[in-house]
Design a protein around this motif. Structure first.
Motif, PDB file in Angstrom:
ATOM      1  N   CYS A  80     -34.931 125.210  -2.955  1.00 20.93           N
ATOM      2  CA  CYS A  80     -33.520 125.285  -3.353  1.00 20.93           C
ATOM      3  C   CYS A  80     -33.102 126.744  -3.256  1.00 20.93           C
ATOM      4  N   PRO A  91     -31.565 127.613  -7.637  1.00 21.27           N
ATOM      5  CA  PRO A  91     -31.988 126.594  -8.601  1.00 21.27           C
ATOM      6  C   PRO A  91     -30.995 126.454  -9.763  1.00 21.27           C
ATOM      7  N   CYS A  92     -30.706 125.201 -10.158  1.00 21.02           N
ATOM      8  CA  CYS A  92     -29.755 124.933 -11.239  1.00 21.02           C
ATOM      9  C   CYS A  92     -30.491 124.952 -12.575  1.00 21.02           C
ATOM     10  N   CYS A  95     -32.094 121.632 -14.107  1.00 26.61           N
ATOM     11  CA  CYS A  95     -32.902 120.754 -13.264  1.00 26.61           C
ATOM     12  C   CYS A  95     -34.354 120.691 -13.721  1.00 26.61           C
ATOM     13  N   GLY A 124     -35.772 119.293  -5.226  1.00 21.29           N
ATOM     14  CA  GLY A 124     -35.512 120.224  -4.147  1.00 21.29           C
ATOM     15  C   GLY A 124     -34.296 119.825  -3.297  1.00 21.29           C
ATOM     16  N   THR A 125     -34.208 120.467  -2.173  1.00 24.59           N
ATOM     17  CA  THR A 125     -33.074 120.239  -1.288  1.00 24.59           C
ATOM     18  C   THR A 125     -33.566 120.080   0.150  1.00 24.59           C
ATOM     19  N   ARG A 133     -23.625 124.736 -10.364  1.00 21.35           N
ATOM     20  CA  ARG A 133     -23.948 124.274  -9.009  1.00 21.35           C
ATOM     21  C   ARG A 133     -23.522 125.294  -7.962  1.00 21.35           C
TER      22      ARG A 133
END
Ligand code: SF4
Length: 377
Positions: A17, A20-21, A24, A67-68, A135
């Motif tokens: 990511c 990172p948020c 999360c 993750g992304t 975000r």
């Protein structure tokens, strides 16, 4: 036709990511330049090792989550698909993407390699709520991403929304639900922020404030349960709603306690009579695979009691509930009698309802599903 609990899936955890948020709970890291190539190389080795353990090449579902996954470049997406290429999903292949990292080129690549379903992490259409969640994306990026997914021709398209952000109002939540339903999607996930984080985002609050917060989350949850079916999306699991045929098969297989194999750090597996989780640490995971000594956590040998309990608790998350006669046939050595008193108690509270052998949560039960699970454990 094969029963859903006979499915076999692959879950690939793509742990990267860019931002990172705070809320999360998933394992993620900001990648260093060399990390992604290393990740893909080790995934290929892990896929080989899973095949040697008996994971079939013809699987039913594949799911890339994170993750992304969309933080990978087009070339990296292709290389990850090659790394896992020995496994061929015949029914569904989902990839999670984020509005800030997806692009038309990446979506075309995903289509080309055989992905059938996109899950877009919108979270909210409200700029204030997005800021409160921390975000990385803007509303403009979300709208562009929605158009791009639709134009790329994915028939199966899901949007994730979150409720419970600090300051989020009921009218903002209703607006999010309506706006999501107007998109060209056949699936909407509506998650509670606290559930996503696994911890309270409001540390240090008093008991009264906690009760008020819980009640507010319950109100938001009920709004989703009322609004989305009225907009054509049937609730089929606590947090998931779909138009007819739009349900996520991979997740359904998980709640039915089918079999799946995990690839990547923190990915869980359940097959061949065992359940385990890869170490939620990139270096440990990588060294374990490279040295043919995989780093697992929480590895358990599964017996009928464990599987019956899991199939009951996760099965109750689905609106259809569970068929106890099917569970008894699948897990004949399980001590099913031990649930009798708890089931009666929960029925008495109006949280569970039994129709012959089918057991399911009532609407009130869905609001407190985690507490119901604790009572049944
Ligand atoms: S919520 Fe999504 S984008 Fe944010 S840190 Fe977690 S996995 Fe990454």
């Amino acid at each position: 036709m094969q029963a859903i609990f006979e499915n076999f899936g692959i879950y690939a955890h793509v742990p990267f990511c860019s931002k990172p948020c705070g809320y999360c709970r998933f394992y993620k890291l900001r990648p260093k330049p060399e990390d992604i190539a290393e990740y893909v190389r080790v995934c290929a080795a892990e896929a080989g090792s899973l095949a040697r353990e008996g994971v079939p090449e013809k699987i039913d579902t594949m799911f890339w989550g994170g993750g992304t996954p969309s933080s990978l470049s087009e070339g990296e997406i292709e290389r990850l698909a090659e790394a896992l290429g020995r496994f061929r999903p015949s029914r569904e292949w989902t990839v999670e993407v984020s509005p800030s990292s997806v692009s038309r080129g990446k979506l075309e690549t995903l289509r080309r390699i055989g992905v059938t379903r996109i899950s877009l992490g919108v979270q909210s259409f409200d700029e204030g709520v997005l800021r409160s969640l921390g975000r990385a994306h803007t509303l403009n990026e979300t709208l562009k991403a929605i158009d791009a997914v639709a134009e790329a021709g994915f028939e199966n398209f899901s949007i994730d929304l979150i409720f419970g952000a600090k300051g989020q109002t009921e009218s903002q939540w209703r607006a999010d639900l309506r706006r999501a339903a107007e998109c060209p999607v056949n699936h909407i996930s509506a998650y509670c922020l606290e559930f996503e984080s696994g911890t309270s985002c409001c540390g240090g609050i008093t008991g009264a404030e906690e009760i008020e917060k819980r009640a507010r989350e319950g109100d938001f949850f009920e709004i989703a349960m009322d609004e989305l079916p009225a907009l054509g999306f049937r609730q089929y699991e606590i947090s998931n709603y779909a138009r007819e045929g739009g349900e996520c098969l991979h997740n359904l297989s998980t709640w039915h306690m089918a079999q799946w194999a995990g690839v990547g750090p923190s990915a869980a597996s359940q097959f061949g009579g065992y359940r385990r989780r890869n170490a939620p640490n990139f270096e440990k995971w990588k060294l374990g695979i490279e040295n043919s000594a995989p780093a697992y956590e929480d590895a358990v040998k599964l017996d009928d009691d464990e599987m019956f309990s899991s199939a009951l608790i996760f099965g109750l998350r689905m609106n259809e509930g569970v068929d106890l006669s099917v569970l008894r046939a699948r897990f004949p050595k399980a001590d099913c009698g031990r649930y009798g008193e708890s089931i009666k108690f929960l029925e008495g509270l109006g949280l569970l309802e039994a129709l012959k052998d089918r057991l399911r949560l009532t609407r009130a039960g869905r609001l407190v599903a985690d507490s119901v699970a604790v009572e049944l454990l």
